[in-house]
Scaffold this motif. Structure first.
Motif, PDB file in Angstrom:
ATOM      1  N   THR A  41       0.841  -1.193   0.000  1.00  0.00           N
ATOM      2  CA  THR A  41       0.000   0.000   0.000  1.00  0.00           C
ATOM      3  C   THR A  41       0.877   1.244   0.000  1.00  0.00           C
ATOM      4  OG1 THR A  41      -1.700  -1.175   1.262  1.00  0.00           O
ATOM      5  CG2 THR A  41      -1.849   1.225   1.202  1.00  0.00           C
ATOM      6  N   ILE A  60       5.426   1.242 -14.893  1.00  0.00           N
ATOM      7  CA  ILE A  60       5.223  -0.010 -14.164  1.00  0.00           C
ATOM      8  C   ILE A  60       5.851  -1.195 -14.889  1.00  0.00           C
ATOM      9  CG2 ILE A  60       3.000  -0.566 -15.233  1.00  0.00           C
ATOM     10  CD1 ILE A  60       3.994  -1.049 -11.524  1.00  0.00           C
ATOM     11  N   LEU A  69       2.454  -8.497 -11.385  1.00  0.00           N
ATOM     12  CA  LEU A  69       1.481  -7.647 -10.723  1.00  0.00           C
ATOM     13  C   LEU A  69       0.092  -8.254 -10.924  1.00  0.00           C
ATOM     14  CD1 LEU A  69       0.780  -4.989  -9.222  1.00  0.00           C
ATOM     15  CD2 LEU A  69       0.604  -3.906 -11.484  1.00  0.00           C
ATOM     16  N   SER A  72      -4.056  -3.687  -9.266  1.00  0.00           N
ATOM     17  CA  SER A  72      -3.732  -2.374  -8.718  1.00  0.00           C
ATOM     18  C   SER A  72      -5.010  -1.562  -8.592  1.00  0.00           C
ATOM     19  CB  SER A  72      -2.738  -1.657  -9.626  1.00  0.00           C
ATOM     20  OG  SER A  72      -2.539  -0.316  -9.204  1.00  0.00           O
ATOM     21  N   TRP A  73      -5.193  -0.928  -7.441  1.00  0.00           N
ATOM     22  CA  TRP A  73      -6.414  -0.182  -7.166  1.00  0.00           C
ATOM     23  C   TRP A  73      -6.105   1.093  -6.380  1.00  0.00           C
ATOM     24  CZ3 TRP A  73      -5.468  -5.269  -6.248  1.00  0.00           C
ATOM     25  CH2 TRP A  73      -6.226  -6.218  -6.945  1.00  0.00           C
ATOM     26  N   SER A  74      -7.022   2.045  -6.453  1.00  0.00           N
ATOM     27  CA  SER A  74      -6.998   3.196  -5.556  1.00  0.00           C
ATOM     28  C   SER A  74      -8.147   3.035  -4.571  1.00  0.00           C
ATOM     29  CB  SER A  74      -7.132   4.505  -6.332  1.00  0.00           C
ATOM     30  OG  SER A  74      -8.358   4.542  -7.055  1.00  0.00           O
ATOM     31  N   VAL A  84      -2.873   3.920  -2.889  1.00  0.00           N
ATOM     32  CA  VAL A  84      -2.845   2.991  -4.014  1.00  0.00           C
ATOM     33  C   VAL A  84      -2.415   1.629  -3.475  1.00  0.00           C
ATOM     34  CG1 VAL A  84      -1.779   2.425  -6.221  1.00  0.00           C
ATOM     35  CG2 VAL A  84      -2.372   4.798  -5.700  1.00  0.00           C
ATOM     36  N   HIS A  86      -1.430  -2.389  -4.336  1.00  0.00           N
ATOM     37  CA  HIS A  86      -0.960  -3.370  -5.316  1.00  0.00           C
ATOM     38  C   HIS A  86      -0.925  -4.758  -4.680  1.00  0.00           C
ATOM     39  CE1 HIS A  86       1.546  -0.296  -7.899  1.00  0.00           C
ATOM     40  NE2 HIS A  86       0.240  -0.139  -8.022  1.00  0.00           N
ATOM     41  N   TRP A  88       1.246  -8.211  -5.522  1.00  0.00           N
ATOM     42  CA  TRP A  88       2.319  -8.811  -6.317  1.00  0.00           C
ATOM     43  C   TRP A  88       2.414 -10.295  -5.989  1.00  0.00           C
ATOM     44  CZ3 TRP A  88       4.909  -5.972  -9.949  1.00  0.00           C
ATOM     45  CH2 TRP A  88       4.792  -4.574  -9.850  1.00  0.00           C
ATOM     46  N   THR A 241      -7.060   0.866 -11.106  1.00  0.00           N
ATOM     47  CA  THR A 241      -6.301   1.883 -11.809  1.00  0.00           C
ATOM     48  C   THR A 241      -6.358   1.588 -13.303  1.00  0.00           C
ATOM     49  OG1 THR A 241      -4.240   0.641 -11.670  1.00  0.00           O
ATOM     50  CG2 THR A 241      -4.750   2.142  -9.827  1.00  0.00           C
ATOM     51  N   PRO A 244      -4.658  -2.340 -14.512  1.00  0.00           N
ATOM     52  CA  PRO A 244      -4.923  -3.484 -13.636  1.00  0.00           C
ATOM     53  C   PRO A 244      -4.905  -4.815 -14.385  1.00  0.00           C
ATOM     54  CG  PRO A 244      -6.967  -2.414 -14.242  1.00  0.00           C
ATOM     55  CD  PRO A 244      -5.861  -1.758 -15.044  1.00  0.00           C
TER      56      PRO A 244
END
Length: 247
Positions: A41, A60, A69, A72-74, A84, A86, A88, A241, A244
């Motif tokens: 985060t 990225i 990855l 990915s989000w906000s 944000v 992620h 992984w 995002t 994603p």
């Protein structure tokens, strides 16, 4: 001598049985699969969110060249904004170590991705998690929103609360109003913590489904059982995002 012989016999029997007794409390099948997921985060500085996202979108690929990855989000609702998030994926800790070594020697990654990110964030947080053995990582059927629900369970691990927790999650899955993406149990971070990631077509369909679940006796019964082991829980609405992989 007879008493001593009996004592020795009991001691040897206990020693022989000890591994069998301990094995019944093992953490489960996930230990046979080295794959783990890092929840990272980024707490972005206020007013720097757009710049942060643009930099990540542009660069990225410098990190995904080394590791996978998942998504990915906000953060939209349910926590500090300007975050944000992620996920992984790593095959094992040896791979993660090699990735870190490779990135440390990657000048382009360091100058174009790492250094700018450091200047745009207040802090970073990281957890290492495993998928629970009864759940596979799923992809959503189309664009939508995500809900990350975090459960802090009582100490004792899945041996204590795992079965009840699984029944509660499956009761929601069976209603079909939301798609289960993954259930993750923390290995490094706050222990006895479980993250459940859901996909919904939109926030309104998620709200309607939740209202439906509150009226379903199967869900109510399963949740009542599971909350006996619950310390706290929190949820966040996540917006993908523009980069994603889950999409």
């Amino acid at each position: 001598m007879l008493a001593l012989g009996k004592s020795l016999t009991k001691a040897l029997a206990a020693r022989t049985l000890a591994p069998q007794v301990c094995s019944s409390f093992a953490t489960g099948p996930r230990q046979y699969d080295g794959t783990f997921y890092e929840f990272r985060t980024y707490c972005v500085k206020p007013s720097k969110m757009n710049e942060f996202l643009e930099n990540i979108k542009k660069n990225i690929h410098l990190q995904t060249a080394h590791s996978e990855l998942v998504g990915s989000w906000s953060i939209e609702f349910g926590g500090r904004i300007d975050k944000v998030f992620h996920i992984w994926k790593y095959d094992n800790f040896a791979q993660q170590t090699e990735v870190r070594k490779a990135l440390a020697n990657d000048k382009e990654w360091r100058e174009q991705l790492l250094i700018p990110i450091l200047g745009l964030t207040d802090k970073q947080e990281s957890e290492i998690t495993y998928l629970v053995p009864w759940c596979k990582l799923e992809k959503p059927p189309k664009d939508g929103v995500y809900e990350l629900v975090t459960f802090q369970m009582k100490p004792g691990g899945p041996a204590l609360w795992g079965d009840a927790f699984r029944r509660a999650i499956n009761a929601h899955v069976d209603l079909g109003y939301s798609k289960l993406v993954g259930v993750f149990h923390t290995e490094y971070g706050a222990l006895n913590r479980v993250h459940v990631l859901w996909w919904n077509a939109n926030a309104d369909s998620r709200a309607a489904g939740r209202h439906q679940s509150h009226e379903d006796p199967r869900v109510v019964a399963a949740v009542r059982e599971s909350v006996n082991y619950l310390v706290s829980q929190q949820n966040m609405l996540l917006i993908p995002t523009s980069y994603p992989p889950l999409e």
